[in-house]
Design a protein around this motif. Structure first.
Motif, PDB file in Angstrom:
ATOM      1  N   TYR A   4       0.851  -1.184   0.000  1.00 47.41           N
ATOM      2  CA  TYR A   4       0.000   0.000   0.000  1.00 47.41           C
ATOM      3  C   TYR A   4       0.890   1.238   0.000  1.00 47.41           C
ATOM      4  N   ILE A   5       0.376   2.300  -0.605  1.00 46.88           N
ATOM      5  CA  ILE A   5       1.032   3.595  -0.571  1.00 46.88           C
ATOM      6  C   ILE A   5       0.140   4.531   0.232  1.00 46.88           C
ATOM      7  N   CYS A   6       0.678   5.034   1.321  1.00 47.49           N
ATOM      8  CA  CYS A   6      -0.031   6.036   2.117  1.00 47.49           C
ATOM      9  C   CYS A   6       0.463   7.396   1.646  1.00 47.49           C
ATOM     10  N   GLN A   7      -0.425   8.135   1.031  1.00 49.29           N
ATOM     11  CA  GLN A   7      -0.112   9.487   0.567  1.00 49.29           C
ATOM     12  C   GLN A   7      -0.488  10.420   1.709  1.00 49.29           C
ATOM     13  N   ILE A   8       0.511  11.117   2.231  1.00 45.87           N
ATOM     14  CA  ILE A   8       0.316  11.867   3.471  1.00 45.87           C
ATOM     15  C   ILE A   8       0.433  13.364   3.226  1.00 45.87           C
ATOM     16  N   ASP A   9      -0.547  14.075   3.754  1.00 46.88           N
ATOM     17  CA  ASP A   9      -0.567  15.535   3.686  1.00 46.88           C
ATOM     18  C   ASP A   9      -0.452  16.051   5.114  1.00 46.88           C
ATOM     19  N   VAL A  10       0.535  16.885   5.358  1.00 48.74           N
ATOM     20  CA  VAL A  10       0.763  17.417   6.697  1.00 48.74           C
ATOM     21  C   VAL A  10      -0.242  18.526   6.984  1.00 48.74           C
ATOM     22  N   ASN A  11      -0.879  18.428   8.123  1.00 45.88           N
ATOM     23  CA  ASN A  11      -1.800  19.460   8.578  1.00 45.88           C
ATOM     24  C   ASN A  11      -0.963  20.563   9.217  1.00 45.88           C
ATOM     25  N   GLU A  12      -0.856  21.697   8.537  1.00 43.23           N
ATOM     26  CA  GLU A  12       0.008  22.783   8.998  1.00 43.23           C
ATOM     27  C   GLU A  12      -0.411  23.334  10.363  1.00 43.23           C
ATOM     28  N   ARG A  13      -1.671  23.171  10.734  1.00 39.81           N
ATOM     29  CA  ARG A  13      -2.111  23.640  12.055  1.00 39.81           C
ATOM     30  C   ARG A  13      -1.527  22.778  13.165  1.00 39.81           C
ATOM     31  N   GLU A  14      -1.237  21.506  12.854  1.00 42.26           N
ATOM     32  CA  GLU A  14      -0.671  20.592  13.847  1.00 42.26           C
ATOM     33  C   GLU A  14       0.836  20.766  13.997  1.00 42.26           C
ATOM     34  N   TYR A  15       1.518  21.045  12.890  1.00 42.61           N
ATOM     35  CA  TYR A  15       2.977  21.092  12.891  1.00 42.61           C
ATOM     36  C   TYR A  15       3.456  22.457  12.418  1.00 42.61           C
ATOM     37  N   GLN A  16       4.026  23.195  13.340  1.00 41.04           N
ATOM     38  CA  GLN A  16       4.500  24.535  13.029  1.00 41.04           C
ATOM     39  C   GLN A  16       5.927  24.550  12.495  1.00 41.04           C
ATOM     40  N   ASN A  17       6.700  23.506  12.802  1.00 33.10           N
ATOM     41  CA  ASN A  17       8.077  23.462  12.321  1.00 33.10           C
ATOM     42  C   ASN A  17       8.469  22.021  11.978  1.00 33.10           C
ATOM     43  N   PRO A  18       9.464  21.844  11.138  1.00 32.15           N
ATOM     44  CA  PRO A  18       9.864  20.505  10.679  1.00 32.15           C
ATOM     45  C   PRO A  18      10.328  19.579  11.798  1.00 32.15           C
ATOM     46  N   GLN A  19      10.915  20.116  12.866  1.00 30.59           N
ATOM     47  CA  GLN A  19      11.390  19.270  13.952  1.00 30.59           C
ATOM     48  C   GLN A  19      10.238  18.507  14.617  1.00 30.59           C
ATOM     49  N   GLU A  20       9.098  19.162  14.752  1.00 30.32           N
ATOM     50  CA  GLU A  20       7.929  18.487  15.331  1.00 30.32           C
ATOM     51  C   GLU A  20       7.526  17.294  14.466  1.00 30.32           C
ATOM     52  N   LEU A  21       7.517  17.498  13.181  1.00 32.29           N
ATOM     53  CA  LEU A  21       7.106  16.446  12.257  1.00 32.29           C
ATOM     54  C   LEU A  21       8.096  15.283  12.276  1.00 32.29           C
ATOM     55  N   VAL A  22       9.381  15.593  12.279  1.00 32.77           N
ATOM     56  CA  VAL A  22      10.404  14.542  12.287  1.00 32.77           C
ATOM     57  C   VAL A  22      10.282  13.684  13.540  1.00 32.77           C
ATOM     58  N   SER A  23       9.938  14.285  14.649  1.00 32.52           N
ATOM     59  CA  SER A  23       9.839  13.530  15.899  1.00 32.52           C
ATOM     60  C   SER A  23       8.710  12.502  15.866  1.00 32.52           C
ATOM     61  N   VAL A  24       7.733  12.704  15.009  1.00 28.66           N
ATOM     62  CA  VAL A  24       6.585  11.790  14.936  1.00 28.66           C
ATOM     63  C   VAL A  24       6.869  10.552  14.070  1.00 28.66           C
ATOM     64  N   TRP A  25       7.770  10.649  13.098  1.00 25.69           N
ATOM     65  CA  TRP A  25       7.967   9.543  12.151  1.00 25.69           C
ATOM     66  C   TRP A  25       8.376   8.245  12.823  1.00 25.69           C
ATOM     67  N   GLY A  26       9.226   8.313  13.832  1.00 26.54           N
ATOM     68  CA  GLY A  26       9.626   7.086  14.528  1.00 26.54           C
ATOM     69  C   GLY A  26       8.430   6.398  15.166  1.00 26.54           C
ATOM     70  N   THR A  27       7.562   7.176  15.775  1.00 22.83           N
ATOM     71  CA  THR A  27       6.363   6.626  16.407  1.00 22.83           C
ATOM     72  C   THR A  27       5.413   6.048  15.365  1.00 22.83           C
ATOM     73  N   VAL A  28       5.267   6.714  14.229  1.00 23.88           N
ATOM     74  CA  VAL A  28       4.411   6.201  13.151  1.00 23.88           C
ATOM     75  C   VAL A  28       4.939   4.844  12.685  1.00 23.88           C
ATOM     76  N   HIS A  29       6.239   4.730  12.476  1.00 24.24           N
ATOM     77  CA  HIS A  29       6.835   3.462  12.033  1.00 24.24           C
ATOM     78  C   HIS A  29       6.620   2.372  13.082  1.00 24.24           C
ATOM     79  N   GLU A  30       6.774   2.708  14.357  1.00 24.05           N
ATOM     80  CA  GLU A  30       6.531   1.732  15.430  1.00 24.05           C
ATOM     81  C   GLU A  30       5.086   1.249  15.412  1.00 24.05           C
ATOM     82  N   ASP A  31       4.139   2.167  15.225  1.00 21.49           N
ATOM     83  CA  ASP A  31       2.724   1.793  15.160  1.00 21.49           C
ATOM     84  C   ASP A  31       2.469   0.831  14.006  1.00 21.49           C
ATOM     85  N   ILE A  32       3.064   1.109  12.866  1.00 19.53           N
ATOM     86  CA  ILE A  32       2.870   0.256  11.687  1.00 19.53           C
ATOM     87  C   ILE A  32       3.378  -1.152  11.974  1.00 19.53           C
ATOM     88  N   GLU A  33       4.548  -1.258  12.560  1.00 16.43           N
ATOM     89  CA  GLU A  33       5.108  -2.574  12.880  1.00 16.43           C
ATOM     90  C   GLU A  33       4.271  -3.286  13.937  1.00 16.43           C
TER      91      GLU A  33
END
Length: 95
Positions: A4-33
């Motif tokens: 599957y391809i998950c096409q992801i659009d970042v909600n700018e209201r949730e993430y004000q800077n790139p560091q916030e978004l980067v911190s979430v990717w590890g958790t997203v990958h853990e959830d998937i596994e």
């Protein structure tokens, strides 16, 4: 496993800077596994979406769970099933 391809659009209201978004990717990958999926790759993309996340999952139900899990983090998703080109040629031959 199905791809599957998950096409992801970042909600700018949730993430004000790139560091916030980067911190979430590890958790997203853990959830998937944890849900039984395997992350093949993640791409930042230009266009209508911000990221493409390629995952292998055992079935449609797990794909749905993964999509819902990603959305919990304020990331909008459109999830589509992918078929390898080799499989498409087999399917066309059977028509």
């Amino acid at each position: 496993m199905q791809t599957y391809i998950c096409q992801i659009d970042v909600n700018e209201r949730e993430y004000q800077n790139p560091q916030e978004l980067v911190s979430v990717w590890g958790t997203v990958h853990e959830d998937i596994e944890r849900l039984g999926g395997d992350v093949r790759s993640t791409y930042a993309v230009l266009g209508n979406f911000d990221f493409h996340l390629i995952v292998d999952v055992p079935d449609d139900e797990v794909a749905f769970q993964i999509s819902q899990s990603i959305e919990r983090y304020g990331l909008n998703t459109t999830t589509v099933r992918a078929l390898p080109l080799e499989r498409i040629s087999d399917l066309v031959d059977d028509i």
